[in-house]
Design an enzyme around this catalytic site. Structure first.
Site, PDB file in Angstrom:
ATOM      1  N   CYS A  34      92.632 -28.528 -25.015  1.00  0.00           N
ATOM      2  CA  CYS A  34      92.534 -29.997 -25.294  1.00  0.00           C
ATOM      3  C   CYS A  34      94.142 -30.326 -25.741  1.00  0.00           C
ATOM      4  CB  CYS A  34      91.977 -31.143 -25.517  1.00  0.00           C
ATOM      5  SG  CYS A  34      91.746 -30.754 -27.243  1.00  0.00           S
TER       6      CYS A  34
ATOM      7  N   HIS B 287     102.566 -36.969 -31.680  1.00  0.00           N
ATOM      8  CA  HIS B 287     101.696 -38.321 -31.398  1.00  0.00           C
ATOM      9  C   HIS B 287     102.385 -39.069 -30.958  1.00  0.00           C
ATOM     10  CE1 HIS B 287      98.699 -35.565 -33.713  1.00  0.00           C
ATOM     11  NE2 HIS B 287      97.754 -36.198 -32.584  1.00  0.00           N
TER      12      HIS B 287
ATOM     13  N   GLU C 128      92.338 -25.020 -33.981  1.00  0.00           N
ATOM     14  CA  GLU C 128      93.736 -25.468 -34.114  1.00  0.00           C
ATOM     15  C   GLU C 128      94.420 -25.221 -35.071  1.00  0.00           C
ATOM     16  OE1 GLU C 128      94.036 -30.016 -33.322  1.00  0.00           O
ATOM     17  OE2 GLU C 128      92.690 -30.762 -34.680  1.00  0.00           O
TER      18      GLU C 128
ATOM     19  N   ASP D 165      97.889 -28.410 -32.817  1.00  0.00           N
ATOM     20  CA  ASP D 165      98.397 -27.814 -33.805  1.00  0.00           C
ATOM     21  C   ASP D 165      98.128 -26.371 -33.940  1.00  0.00           C
ATOM     22  OD1 ASP D 165      98.353 -30.267 -35.388  1.00  0.00           O
ATOM     23  OD2 ASP D 165      96.517 -30.790 -34.127  1.00  0.00           O
TER      24      ASP D 165
HETATM   25  C1  PEP Z   1      95.948 -30.405 -30.841  1.00  0.00           C
HETATM   26  O1  PEP Z   1      95.906 -30.358 -31.631  1.00  0.00           O
HETATM   27  O2  PEP Z   1      96.137 -29.625 -29.355  1.00  0.00           O
HETATM   28  C2  PEP Z   1      95.236 -31.637 -29.970  1.00  0.00           C
HETATM   29  C3  PEP Z   1      94.718 -31.850 -28.542  1.00  0.00           C
HETATM   30  O3  PEP Z   1      95.176 -32.892 -31.325  1.00  0.00           O
HETATM   31  P1  PEP Z   1      96.330 -33.882 -31.234  1.00  0.00           P
HETATM   32  O4  PEP Z   1      97.073 -33.418 -30.484  1.00  0.00           O
HETATM   33  O5  PEP Z   1      95.915 -35.085 -31.421  1.00  0.00           O
HETATM   34  O6  PEP Z   1      96.714 -33.084 -32.637  1.00  0.00           O
HETATM   35 MG    MG Z   2      95.181 -31.863 -33.197  1.00  0.00          MG
END
Ligand code: PEP
Ligand code: MG
Length: 575
Positions: free
Chosen positions: A507, A195, A436, A460
């Site tokens: 996403c 993140h 995910e 994830d």
């Molecule tokens: C993901 O896991 O791909 C996602 C978009 O959520 P995050 O990166 O915030 O865990």
């Molecule tokens: Mg995620």
């Protein structure tokens, strides 16, 4: 002296500037000898630091008196208390100061090394693992000794070309830098989809992580070239190299300006298939970049960032204002608000990570369901904002149907409470699920009838499918979006959703990586959501793609039986 460091480029572009060092890693301490007449004072300094950490533990212990993690938390604090009070730590350190005249920090880290060696020899794996606790306790005492200044480093004298060099930065640290004028970020730890890296990308400035020893090797004010594309840092470059990079920087800027011309064009393939390009945001402040990118919606609003770097939780009104602002500014385009994905690497201030495997622990929807009051506050805020635009709710980290049922039940409660208070909201607000976790990908048939849309979180999905911790740079080379198992799962999700006519977006970071644009188009993906800075590059690729040419090649890729063949076909697809 000029030298080069290689890491992982997580945010593209080139920056040339001067190093500004973040606070030293806690265990990097000064070594010096104490004059004989100062020994008592040094021991008193050590005792004071121990006493202050003892007090911190007492405060922490009294701050949590109930809740799902109470027992575990209590045990954790007790253990740290025990380590702190163990004479092998405090008395032996005192002795070193007395007999060897070492400064307190040095004596303490020496004693820690002795203890760690003893732990290493223990056969019992559980006890051996307690090494980490010893290090954490020592770090706390060291911080008390140093008079820990807080993470934000003092302003650099190189305003406008200052590059932050840190051992590690948490997502919360990165958020603080949103207001700071750094032109690049470098860290020793981290990986592409951590993140921290995601926030760096959203800031749209070059960043390189996993540099291992950058914080030690780079000195304050060193001249640096940060090549975010190749993940390279050139420290104190010579004039020739500098000139070459300056030229390249200018070329990139020209290309960036050219791309802006397609900002208001619709994203359509050469054969006329329309594609939705949405933006990922962390805070309403990101809307400026969203506007510049030409995104036609918000595919992922990581709402948990509203909860970081603060001593209290954001109230319903505060959250409502943030969501309303985004909904209003997006003028009827979709705004997908993900309910808070806290836990794991994004914790509330003052909470200590106690789970052995936080990414597998009380994270995201698990935490929301464990804290229904906190969740209801957010749900009411999102529902209230739904009156001002096309707001959608997205639920992270679903692993079973019961979680969907419980979430829908809480949404129904939140709706009823608003109706009772005669507060308007969108009665038909859509609720989607993030896919995910592999179990979710394999349970679509039971998930889909309860949801209105899906969003694939490949960051994830890759972490959980390949068992690769997305924040651990030592296994970053194994984090492979192109692994056949990932392709198989992503293909299955897209095709199952398309067959059921259920909207599905992607996403994760894969959506913004043009290596994968054609592959995903060929699999039938029609909605991509990514950090705004990448959107025009992806749009450019879509505008040059012809689905009837792509689909047969993509079919070959997913059926290919060896990685080399797959990579060769991917290269052909992108040529
Ligand atoms: C993901 O896991 O791909 C996602 C978009 O959520 P995050 O990166 O915030 O865990
Ligand atoms: Mg995620």
């Amino acid at each position: 002296m000029s030298f080069i460091l290689q890491g992982i480029g997580v945010s593209e572009g080139i920056t040339i500037g001067h190093a500004h060092l973040a606070e030293p890693a806690a265990l990097e301490v000064a070594h010096y000898l104490i004059p004989k007449n100062q020994i008592k004072k040094e021991i008193a300094r050590l005792d004071k630091a121990f006493a202050s950490v003892r007090k911190e533990f007492e405060l922490l212990q009294s701050s949590v008196t109930s809740g799902p993690a109470f027992a575990e938390f209590s045990a954790f604090i007790d253990l740290h208390h025990m380590i702190l009070d163990d004479p092998t730590l405090s008395e032996a350190t005192r002795n070193s100061i007395e007999q060897m005249h070492c400064n307190a920090e040095w004596a303490l880290t020496q004693q820690m090394d002795v203890l760690l060696e003893q732990f290493e020899a223990i056969e019992d794996a559980y006890l051996r693992e307690r090494k980490t606790d010893v290090v954490q306790v020592v770090e706390r005492v060291l911080k008390a000794l140093i008079g820990h200044p807080g993470y934000l480093p003092p302003a650099s004298k190189h305003v406008g070309d200052s590059i932050l060099v840190a051992h590690d930065l948490s997502p919360a640290d990165m958020m603080q830098y949103k207001q700071n004028q750094f032109t690049a970020f470098l860290t020793d730890t981290g990986s592409l989809t951590s993140h921290t890296a995601i926030v760096a990308r959203s800031l749209n400035i070059p960043s390189v992580v996993a540099l291992h020893h950058a914080r030690q090797l780079i000195l304050e004010d060193d001249c640096l070239i940060v090549d975010g594309h190749r993940g390279i840092i050139i420290v104190n470059p010579d004039k020739c190299v500098l000139d070459e990079y300056r030229l390249w920087q200018r070329q990139l800027e020209i290309e960036r300006r050219k791309l802006k011309r397609i900002r208001s064009l619709a994203a359509v393939t050469l054969d006329g298939a329309p594609i939705d390009l949405f933006a990922n945001i962390e805070l309403p402040e990101d809307l400026e970049q969203v506007k510049e990118s030409g995104a036609t919606g918000i595919g992922l609003f990581r709402s948990e960032f509203l909860f970081l770097n603060r001593d209290n939780l954001p109230s319903e009104d505060e959250q409502f204002e943030a969501y309303r602002l985004v909904a209003t500014k997006m003028r009827g385009n979709p705004v997908t608000i993900r309910t808070f994905d806290l836990g794991s690497d994004k914790s509330l201030k003052g909470t200590i990570q106690i789970a052995a495997n936080p990414a597998l622990g009380l994270r995201a929807i698990r935490m929301s369901l464990a804290e229904p009051q906190m969740f209801l506050v957010q749900l009411r805020a999102i529902l209230r904002a739904s009156k001002y635009g096309q707001v959608r709710i997205l639920v992270p980290m679903l692993s079973n149907v019961a979680e969907i049922d419980q979430t829908l039940h809480l949404i129904a409660n939140a709706k009823q409470s608003l109706r009772d208070e005669k507060i308007p909201f969108d009665e038909n607000i859509q609720v989607g699920g993030m896919i995910e976790i592999p179990a979710a990908a394999l349970s679509l048939d039971s998930f889909m009838p309860k949801l209105d849309f899906l969003s694939i979180g490949t960051n994830d999905l890759i972490q959980y499918t390949l068992a690769v911790d997305r924040v651990d740079d030592t296994v970053a080379h194994l984090f492979d979006p192109f692994h056949p198992a990932i392709l198989w799962l992503v293909t299955r999700i897209i095709q199952t959703a398309n067959r059921a006519k259920m909207p599905v977006a992607l996403c994760g970071e894969m959506a913004g990586d043009i290596q994968f644009t054609r592959l995903l188009l060929g699999l039938g993906l029609q909605q991509f959501s990514m950090y705004p800075a990448q959107l025009l590059t992806v749009k450019n690729q879509i505008l040059k793609s012809h689905l009837p040419d792509i689909i047969p090649l993509v079919q070959k890729i997913i059926k290919a039986d060896n990685p080399e063949k797959m990579h060769a076909l991917l290269a052909k697809l992108n040529s």
